[in-house]
Design a protein around this motif. Structure first.
Motif, PDB file in Angstrom:
ATOM      1  N   VAL A 160     122.260 -18.446  59.158  1.00  0.00           N
ATOM      2  CA  VAL A 160     123.619 -17.933  59.056  1.00  0.00           C
ATOM      3  C   VAL A 160     123.711 -16.862  57.980  1.00  0.00           C
ATOM      4  CG1 VAL A 160     125.950 -18.555  58.330  1.00  0.00           C
ATOM      5  CG2 VAL A 160     124.743 -19.973  59.991  1.00  0.00           C
ATOM      6  N   PHE A 161     123.044 -17.083  56.849  1.00  0.00           N
ATOM      7  CA  PHE A 161     123.018 -16.077  55.781  1.00  0.00           C
ATOM      8  C   PHE A 161     122.500 -14.740  56.304  1.00  0.00           C
ATOM      9  CE2 PHE A 161     120.106 -13.831  52.926  1.00  0.00           C
ATOM     10  CZ  PHE A 161     121.001 -13.376  51.968  1.00  0.00           C
ATOM     11  N   VAL A 163     127.624 -16.225  50.890  1.00  0.00           N
ATOM     12  CA  VAL A 163     126.580 -15.493  50.166  1.00  0.00           C
ATOM     13  C   VAL A 163     126.092 -14.314  51.004  1.00  0.00           C
ATOM     14  CG1 VAL A 163     124.243 -15.651  49.203  1.00  0.00           C
ATOM     15  CG2 VAL A 163     125.879 -17.508  48.829  1.00  0.00           C
ATOM     16  N   GLY A 164     125.941 -14.519  52.306  1.00  0.00           N
ATOM     17  CA  GLY A 164     125.517 -13.438  53.183  1.00  0.00           C
ATOM     18  C   GLY A 164     126.522 -12.301  53.208  1.00  0.00           C
ATOM     19  N   LYS A 180     123.490  -9.222  57.768  1.00  0.00           N
ATOM     20  CA  LYS A 180     123.198  -8.072  58.623  1.00  0.00           C
ATOM     21  C   LYS A 180     124.478  -7.502  59.219  1.00  0.00           C
ATOM     22  CE  LYS A 180     120.557  -6.524  62.639  1.00  0.00           C
ATOM     23  NZ  LYS A 180     119.677  -6.896  63.767  1.00  0.00           N
ATOM     24  N   LEU A 181     125.397  -8.377  59.626  1.00  0.00           N
ATOM     25  CA  LEU A 181     126.668  -7.922  60.176  1.00  0.00           C
ATOM     26  C   LEU A 181     127.446  -7.114  59.138  1.00  0.00           C
ATOM     27  CD1 LEU A 181     128.764  -8.033  62.509  1.00  0.00           C
ATOM     28  CD2 LEU A 181     129.695 -10.063  61.382  1.00  0.00           C
ATOM     29  N   GLY A 195     127.705  -6.019  49.278  1.00  0.00           N
ATOM     30  CA  GLY A 195     127.227  -5.533  47.985  1.00  0.00           C
ATOM     31  C   GLY A 195     126.170  -4.460  48.143  1.00  0.00           C
ATOM     32  N   LEU A 196     125.163  -4.732  48.964  1.00  0.00           N
ATOM     33  CA  LEU A 196     124.109  -3.741  49.213  1.00  0.00           C
ATOM     34  C   LEU A 196     124.676  -2.484  49.867  1.00  0.00           C
ATOM     35  CD1 LEU A 196     120.900  -5.572  50.504  1.00  0.00           C
ATOM     36  CD2 LEU A 196     121.209  -4.305  48.385  1.00  0.00           C
ATOM     37  N   ARG A 197     125.628  -2.676  50.777  1.00  0.00           N
ATOM     38  CA  ARG A 197     126.188  -1.542  51.509  1.00  0.00           C
ATOM     39  C   ARG A 197     126.895  -0.562  50.584  1.00  0.00           C
ATOM     40  NH1 ARG A 197     129.233  -1.990  57.213  1.00  0.00           N
ATOM     41  NH2 ARG A 197     129.915   0.171  57.425  1.00  0.00           N
ATOM     42  N   HIS A 198     127.567  -1.077  49.564  1.00  0.00           N
ATOM     43  CA  HIS A 198     128.315  -0.209  48.660  1.00  0.00           C
ATOM     44  C   HIS A 198     127.503   0.237  47.446  1.00  0.00           C
ATOM     45  CE1 HIS A 198     131.657  -1.995  51.009  1.00  0.00           C
ATOM     46  NE2 HIS A 198     132.219  -0.821  50.800  1.00  0.00           N
ATOM     47  N   LEU A 199     126.516  -0.559  47.053  1.00  0.00           N
ATOM     48  CA  LEU A 199     125.667  -0.151  45.928  1.00  0.00           C
ATOM     49  C   LEU A 199     124.614   0.858  46.357  1.00  0.00           C
ATOM     50  CD1 LEU A 199     125.126  -3.593  44.114  1.00  0.00           C
ATOM     51  CD2 LEU A 199     126.527  -1.664  43.327  1.00  0.00           C
TER      52      LEU A 199
END
Length: 434
Positions: free
Chosen positions: A204-205, A19-20, A210-211, A26-30
């Motif tokens: 872990v998420f 999920v992470g 963040k990575l 997802g956020l990085r590309h959106l």
């Protein structure tokens, strides 16, 4: 009981990782250039949650190592048994490290990832000064044990704990009372470890998300061959070399071993820190694999400090890779120097920040390669650091099981029991079992 509550800790951690990963990419590309994402999510929520999780694990390391090692040493009243245990452990650690870097050099010479054209202009890297051998030997003995604990200097803590525990075992009845007190404290700390591990899926998420938001994709593409050479050797060493050594030297089933170490792998991969993973490693070795506390409490903290097979693999590949990029031919003597230097440096620079790059700088200097070449690999080092940490802890557990078996301090029934020491999925289940 709901279906979700039946999930084990391993499954929950895997879900947290997946999920992470999806959330981060997802956020990085959106929203590729959104300041809101960078300020409030990447360096805000995810940074806070991930850092708190790592801090919770690191919070336990010093008390766990000290108390557990005191408990283990208390039962080793014979000086010869302590010396034999230390000799076996260090010998195995040095052997596996030497083997790891030899495999890395062989694979890199064979595949030659540095022959691709890479820009070497404007590379900058300033190596931290590594301590001399004499200083390393001096620093092993703490002048102030309390200060060593506050600064997390593991070799000094180990030395003091061994001396302290040995003294307890030699003062008769009073020592037995003190030993019983430390046993009770050890049980409390292990319970705290269990509680903290329940936070793992959320931590872990945050770390993986963040990575995924910060990884340098361009650097990864440029170093694709180097990345997969290091990754391939790491996987081979972790999933082939260690199981073979375990089977040959102890007779234990390597498939059971790999199954039971999954939680340790996930923690190590997520945190990229052998020390932060140490509470989980000790919990698993004792309660899942059947290693006696007096063995695990000595070999595992020592391994988290000096056993760096994953890092040694990176050094072997990186050294040959940098030589290939700069068009420098290494002789057989140079290769032997790399193996010896990196193996000894795995102990000598254990307490230095940025230990992997410090050790690599030392190796490069020994064979006359430009230290600035480290700038080539920094872009993908964070990803590889996660995998090599998982390899490091696998080596720690492998050596621990081999040593415990050789010392007849190993419970085969616990090792062969698939449910032995398995963490329950919820705190309420643990309470009900009491």
């Amino acid at each position: 009981m709901t279906k979700s509550s039946k999930l084990g800790l391993t499954a929950k951690i895997l879900i947290g990782m997946l999920v992470g990963l999806v959330f981060g990419f997802g956020l990085r590309h959106l929203l590729p250039e959104a300041n809101f994402v960078d300020e409030y999510i990447t360096n805000g929520l995810l940074h806070v949650v991930g850092t708190i999780f790592i801090s919770c694990l690191k919070m336990l390391v010093v008390p766990l190592v000290f108390v557990s090692l005191v408990c283990g040493t208390c039962s080793l009243s014979d000086p010869s048994s302590l010396g034999r245990l230390g000799g076996k452990t260090i010998s195995f650690y040095l052997f596996t490290t030497c083997l790891a870097i030899s495999l890395a050099i062989f694979a890199t010479v064979l595949i030659q990832p540095g022959n691709a054209s890479l820009a070497t202009d404007s590379l900058e890297y300033t190596a931290k000064a590594a301590p001399s051998l004499s200083q390393v030997l001096i620093d092993i003995v703490p002048t102030n044990p309390i200060k060593a604990m506050t600064e997390g200097k593991m070799l000094q803590i180990i030395i003091f704990a061994v001396i302290f525990g040995f003294a307890i075992s030699h003062i008769g009845e009073r020592g037995k009372r003190v030993a019983a007190f430390f046993d009770d404290i050890n049980e409390i700390i292990m319970r705290v470890v269990t509680l903290v591990m329940q936070l793992a899926p959320y931590g872990v998420f945050a770390l993986i998300a963040k990575l995924a938001l910060t990884v340098d994709e361009n650097a990864f593409k440029e170093l694709l061959v180097y990345f997969f050479v290091v990754l391939g050797v790491l996987i081979f060493h972790g999933l082939v070399v260690y199981p073979v050594l375990l089977k040959v030297l102890s007779g234990l089933n390597p498939f059971i071993f790999l199954k039971k170490i999954r939680d340790v792998h996930l923690f190590a991969f997520s945190t990229a820190s052998s020390s932060a993973t140490l509470p989980v490693t000790i919990e698993t070795a004792e309660h899942r694999m059947g290693v006696n506390n007096k063995i695990a409490s000595f070999t595992l903290p020592l391994g988290a400090t000096i056993n760096m097979d994953g890092t040694a693999i990176m050094q072997g590949v990186a050294t040959v890779f940098i030589a290939q990029v700069y068009g420098i031919d290494l002789s057989i003597t140079d290769y032997i120097t790399v193996v010896v230097t990196a193996t000894l440096a795995s102990i000598g620079t254990a307490g230095v920040p940025g230990v992997g790059l410090v050790m690599l700088a030392m190796v490069l200097n020994q064979v006359g390669l430009p230290v600035e070449g480290i700038g080539l690999i920094i872009g993908v080092d964070r990803l590889l650091d996660m995998v090599r940490t998982a390899v490091n802890v696998t080596g720690d557990c492998t050596v621990t099981c081999i040593v415990a078996k050789s010392e007849n301090e190993f419970d085969a029934e616990v090792f062969n029991d698939p449910d032995a020491g398995k963490l329950k999925s919820t705190l309420s289940e643990q309470v009900n079992l009491k």
